[in-house]
Design a protein around this motif. Sequence first.
Motif, PDB file in Angstrom:
ATOM      1  N   ARG A  96     -40.840  40.219   0.505  1.00 41.80           N
ATOM      2  CA  ARG A  96     -42.275  40.034   0.660  1.00 41.80           C
ATOM      3  C   ARG A  96     -42.618  39.089   1.813  1.00 41.80           C
ATOM      4  N   TYR A  97     -41.631  38.417   2.379  1.00 41.98           N
ATOM      5  CA  TYR A  97     -41.891  37.526   3.506  1.00 41.98           C
ATOM      6  C   TYR A  97     -42.404  38.327   4.698  1.00 41.98           C
ATOM      7  N   ARG A  98     -43.271  37.691   5.483  1.00 38.53           N
ATOM      8  CA  ARG A  98     -43.800  38.320   6.678  1.00 38.53           C
ATOM      9  C   ARG A  98     -43.537  37.417   7.898  1.00 38.53           C
ATOM     10  N   ASP A  99     -44.212  37.667   8.985  1.00 44.83           N
ATOM     11  CA  ASP A  99     -43.809  37.100  10.271  1.00 44.83           C
ATOM     12  C   ASP A  99     -43.651  35.581  10.292  1.00 44.83           C
TER      13      ASP A  99
ATOM     14  N   LEU B  26     -28.560  44.617  11.167  1.00 48.62           N
ATOM     15  CA  LEU B  26     -27.877  45.618  10.358  1.00 48.62           C
ATOM     16  C   LEU B  26     -28.867  46.142   9.330  1.00 48.62           C
ATOM     17  N   PHE B  27     -29.044  47.459   9.258  1.00 51.10           N
ATOM     18  CA  PHE B  27     -30.042  48.021   8.353  1.00 51.10           C
ATOM     19  C   PHE B  27     -29.414  48.843   7.238  1.00 51.10           C
ATOM     20  N   ILE B  28     -30.004  48.702   6.060  1.00 55.25           N
ATOM     21  CA  ILE B  28     -29.606  49.450   4.869  1.00 55.25           C
ATOM     22  C   ILE B  28     -30.584  50.603   4.694  1.00 55.25           C
ATOM     23  N   GLY B  29     -30.087  51.828   4.598  1.00 56.84           N
ATOM     24  CA  GLY B  29     -30.975  52.961   4.354  1.00 56.84           C
ATOM     25  C   GLY B  29     -31.005  53.989   5.456  1.00 56.84           C
ATOM     26  N   GLY B  30     -30.300  53.736   6.555  1.00 58.23           N
ATOM     27  CA  GLY B  30     -30.204  54.749   7.607  1.00 58.23           C
ATOM     28  C   GLY B  30     -31.081  54.523   8.811  1.00 58.23           C
ATOM     29  N   GLY B  31     -32.093  53.669   8.696  1.00 56.38           N
ATOM     30  CA  GLY B  31     -32.974  53.405   9.826  1.00 56.38           C
ATOM     31  C   GLY B  31     -32.356  52.423  10.798  1.00 56.38           C
ATOM     32  N   GLY B  32     -33.020  52.236  11.930  1.00 55.18           N
ATOM     33  CA  GLY B  32     -32.525  51.276  12.906  1.00 55.18           C
ATOM     34  C   GLY B  32     -33.145  51.494  14.263  1.00 55.18           C
ATOM     35  N   PHE B  33     -32.821  50.618  15.206  1.00 51.42           N
ATOM     36  CA  PHE B  33     -33.265  50.771  16.591  1.00 51.42           C
ATOM     37  C   PHE B  33     -32.044  50.666  17.499  1.00 51.42           C
ATOM     38  N   GLU B  34     -32.231  50.890  18.756  1.00 54.10           N
ATOM     39  CA  GLU B  34     -31.108  50.885  19.694  1.00 54.10           C
ATOM     40  C   GLU B  34     -30.379  49.544  19.653  1.00 54.10           C
TER      41      GLU B  34
ATOM     42  N   SER C 231     -30.904  43.934   6.614  1.00 55.28           N
ATOM     43  CA  SER C 231     -32.206  44.217   5.999  1.00 55.28           C
ATOM     44  C   SER C 231     -32.301  45.671   5.555  1.00 55.28           C
ATOM     45  N   ILE C 232     -33.079  45.893   4.501  1.00 55.40           N
ATOM     46  CA  ILE C 232     -33.464  47.262   4.171  1.00 55.40           C
ATOM     47  C   ILE C 232     -34.329  47.797   5.306  1.00 55.40           C
ATOM     48  N   ASP C 233     -34.347  49.127   5.464  1.00 51.97           N
ATOM     49  CA  ASP C 233     -35.125  49.688   6.580  1.00 51.97           C
ATOM     50  C   ASP C 233     -36.588  49.906   6.219  1.00 51.97           C
ATOM     51  N   SER C 234     -36.882  50.105   4.926  1.00 52.02           N
ATOM     52  CA  SER C 234     -38.282  50.283   4.520  1.00 52.02           C
ATOM     53  C   SER C 234     -38.403  50.043   3.022  1.00 52.02           C
ATOM     54  N   PHE C 235     -39.600  49.677   2.611  1.00 54.32           N
ATOM     55  CA  PHE C 235     -39.884  49.501   1.184  1.00 54.32           C
ATOM     56  C   PHE C 235     -41.393  49.426   1.000  1.00 54.32           C
ATOM     57  N   ALA C 236     -41.886  50.185   0.026  1.00 52.06           N
ATOM     58  CA  ALA C 236     -43.307  50.168  -0.344  1.00 52.06           C
ATOM     59  C   ALA C 236     -44.214  50.378   0.868  1.00 52.06           C
ATOM     60  N   GLY C 237     -43.791  51.301   1.748  1.00 54.34           N
ATOM     61  CA  GLY C 237     -44.609  51.630   2.902  1.00 54.34           C
ATOM     62  C   GLY C 237     -44.479  50.677   4.070  1.00 54.34           C
ATOM     63  N   PHE C 238     -43.635  49.647   3.922  1.00 54.00           N
ATOM     64  CA  PHE C 238     -43.472  48.669   5.006  1.00 54.00           C
ATOM     65  C   PHE C 238     -42.225  49.014   5.806  1.00 54.00           C
ATOM     66  N   ASP C 239     -42.364  49.077   7.125  1.00 54.79           N
ATOM     67  CA  ASP C 239     -41.281  49.449   8.029  1.00 54.79           C
ATOM     68  C   ASP C 239     -40.597  48.182   8.553  1.00 54.79           C
ATOM     69  N   TYR C 240     -39.440  47.833   7.952  1.00 51.08           N
ATOM     70  CA  TYR C 240     -38.730  46.619   8.353  1.00 51.08           C
ATOM     71  C   TYR C 240     -38.055  46.784   9.714  1.00 51.08           C
ATOM     72  N   VAL C 241     -37.691  48.017  10.073  1.00 47.57           N
ATOM     73  CA  VAL C 241     -37.083  48.256  11.385  1.00 47.57           C
ATOM     74  C   VAL C 241     -38.087  47.893  12.485  1.00 47.57           C
ATOM     75  N   ALA C 242     -39.297  48.428  12.383  1.00 46.53           N
ATOM     76  CA  ALA C 242     -40.341  48.113  13.372  1.00 46.53           C
ATOM     77  C   ALA C 242     -40.709  46.629  13.320  1.00 46.53           C
ATOM     78  N   PHE C 243     -40.733  46.076  12.117  1.00 43.37           N
ATOM     79  CA  PHE C 243     -41.073  44.655  11.936  1.00 43.37           C
ATOM     80  C   PHE C 243     -40.104  43.774  12.725  1.00 43.37           C
ATOM     81  N   TYR C 244     -38.807  44.003  12.535  1.00 45.51           N
ATOM     82  CA  TYR C 244     -37.818  43.175  13.227  1.00 45.51           C
ATOM     83  C   TYR C 244     -37.749  43.493  14.721  1.00 45.51           C
TER      84      TYR C 244
END
Length: 524
Positions: A86-89, A133-141, A106-119
């Motif tokens: 639940r922590y934010r910026d 490192l992302f859990i769930g298959g998401g990620g960036f370059e 980090s997880i890549d998403s939860f409850a509509g929140f995109d942690y990949v884009a966030f980080y």
Amino acid sequence: MNHTVVDYVNAAVTTHPDKVFLYQGEEQMIFREIDEQSDRLASALLDIGIEKGDHLAINALNQFEWLVSFFASAKLGATLVTLNVRYRDSEIEYMVNNAEVKAIISIDSFAGFDYVAFYQNLRDKLPTVEHYLFIGGGGFEGSYDVADLLQVEVNKKRLEQTKQQVKATDPLLIIYTSGTTGKPKGSMITHKSILASAIAQRDHFHVGEEDLAIGALPLNHVGGITCTVMVALVSQSSVTLIPFFQPQQVLQAIQEYKATILGGVPTMYLMLMNEKDLAHYNLSSLRLCIAGGSNVEPKLALTLSKQLPNATLVNLYGLSETSGACVLSNLHDSVETISNSIGVVIGDFQGKVVDTEGREVPNGDVGELVIKGDCVAQGYYQMPNETAETFSSDGWLQTGDMVTKDASSYISYKGRKKEMYITGGFNVFPVEIENILTTHDKVQLAAGIGIPDEFLGEVGRFYIVPAADTNPTEEELREFCLSHVSDYKIPKEFIFVSDVPMTPAGKIQKAKLKENGATNPQNS
């Protein structure tokens, strides 16, 4: 105690390699699997440059990957910094930078929140972070997929050499707890301190191999990681992980897995007891219901004893600074005792009630609870002044909690020494929210207090002095807070006033706000 968490993983694998340690929905993980998977992740982390003494952050739900990361970090002699999903910026930026985190898992998403884009958007503000490192298959370059890392072939010789370097006094976790200044403080929990608390709780409650606990308390707090998972490790028992607290899911898990131990804060128990289909669940397997965070009030204690007649209700008191439990009810305590006392100091820990000069007060007198023993954390990371104020040179921890002690050494909790309030089991410090609110262009001054709430225990009431020629609304201030801090910290009430009571030195007199309310209310 010179053992490490790694030693206890090894002991469990040696004794019960094929016993289920963790359940997650329809999946399960035996002790051998958690050992093998954490070996693979530890080896992968070594490959990308994570070494003993480095800091990793974990931002995930109660799930297998959280604990695989925890044990992998422990095997490296690294320190895991625990974050709340639940922590934010503002919270992430402060904690990650303060802890000098080198890699974030980090997880890549939860409850509509995109942690990949966030980080990805936050990367420039987190200069010490080299790897994501992302859990769930998401990620960036440039980021890593944890699932891929769990396929890495283990360099056994290198990993074994790394494990041998881990010491009991090495920091294992940094768990952030807010301070009176509003700056969160990173409590450094060691292998030694977490094991001391977990073993003392295991022995006090006679937790054995046949027990199965419900893991609904968040793993990023000691209630989840120490009082649930580590107690299970040192007793070689089992845990059913609940990703995040949902009453129906908890009740279903108790019935399905025949759980014997349930831990939660009073608000969680209240929600369970209010569940409309409660009578449809078979909860007879429960032998122990542990309530932490605040005293179980008499009405709830009676309800629990009626609805769960096979279970013994007990209180648990502990802090991040004590690595977990340090005070527990006795198993034979009556409902009345549970309602009036948090219990007794456990294990070989010591507890005293002292006055402002550090002198022990007579039984029955209110004073501050201080604790000494192997459970006490190492101090606050990079905060020498705060560490010196809380952790004395002779080993005593100043808890900041006001209590009394009776002739039988039972401790009764009276309140917090400073201004913190607890809402639904979460600690909230008003000054953190005040600091956010006063950055709003329509707010001149903000003063927050905790007020009683039948459901959550306490909620925040914040008095707002608007900036000149402005007319802020509750809704816009609530939305403003929500964009900066966790939702549980959002004030329940906003009271708009023209001024607040002040001392001659210019400090807000919060005691007067609590007693009399602010002067000249405009609206609420």
